[in-house]
Motif scaffolding. Structure first.
Motif: not given
Length: 171
Positions: A18, A21, A25, A111
Motif C-alpha cells: 500500500r 501505491e 501517486r 503493480n
C-alpha cells in the motif's frame, strides 16, 4: 515506512504494498519533490525485496500450501522491478517525458508483481502457515527490511549491483 504493531508477515508485506501505491501517486504529481519520493521508494522497494528473498520466500517454500513456482517467480519479478527502478533512477530530469515513461514502466512492473504476490503467495501463506510462524517471519522480515534501508539499499550503486547480480533471473 509503514509502521504497525502487527507482526504477521502477510500484513507487513501488504502494508508495504500500500505504501508503494501511495508513493507512486506522489511520484505522478509534478508538484511534489519527485527526487525525495523516488529515494524513499527505492529504499523501501529494495529493502522489501531483499527481506522477502532472504527471510520470507525460503521459509514459505517449506509449506505444502505455498506454490514453489510462485515463490521463484516472485524473485524473478523483484529482479525485473530492480531493472525498471534503475532505469528511472538514471533519468536526472524529473520533469521530462523520459522520466514519466520510466516511472510508468516501474509502476506497471511493481503493480503486476504486487497483484500476483497477493493473489498467490500471500493468500497461500495466510491459509497454510500457522499464525505464530507468520508472526516470527514478520519480525524477521521487518528487521531485515529496516536494516537494509538503514544501510542505504536504495542507492543508485546498490541498485546497479542488484541488477548485475540478478541478470540471469530475467527472461
Amino acid at each position: 515506512m509503514p509502521t504497525t504493531t502487527n507482526t504477521d508477515v502477510v500484513d507487513l508485506i501488504l502494508a508495504d504494498h500500500r505504501r508503494f501505491e501511495d508513493l507512486f501517486r506522489g511520484l505522478r504529481d509534478r508538484g511534489n519533490d519527485r527526487g525525495a519520493l523516488l529515494a524513499e521508494l527505492a529504499h523501501l522497494l529494495v529493502g522489501h525485496a531483499e527481506a522477502e528473498e532472504s527471510e520470507v520466500y525460503p521459509a514459505l517454500r517449506r509449506f505444502k500450501g505455498v506454490d514453489d513456482h510462485e515463490v521463484e517467480h516472485g524473485a524473478e519479478e523483484h529482479a525485473e522491478g530492480h531493472v525498471a527502478l534503475l532505469a528511472l533512477m538514471r533519468v536526472s530530469d524529473t520533469a521530462s517525458d523520459e522520466w514519466e515513461d520510466k516511472l510508468e514502466e516501474l509502476v506497471k512492473d511493481i503493480n503486476h508483481h504486487v497483484d500476483e504476490e497477493e493473489r498467490t503467495i500471500l493468500n497461500d501463506a495466510r491459509e497454510s502457515v500457522p499464525d505464530q510462524r507468520r508472526a516470527e517471519l514478520g519480525e524477521r522480515f521487518a528487521t531485515v527490511r529496516d536494516e537494509r534501508i538503514e544501510a542505504g539499499c536504495g542507492s543508485l550503486e546498490h541498485v546497479q549491483e542488484l541488477v548485475e547480480r540478478t541478470k540471469d533471473r530475467i527472461d
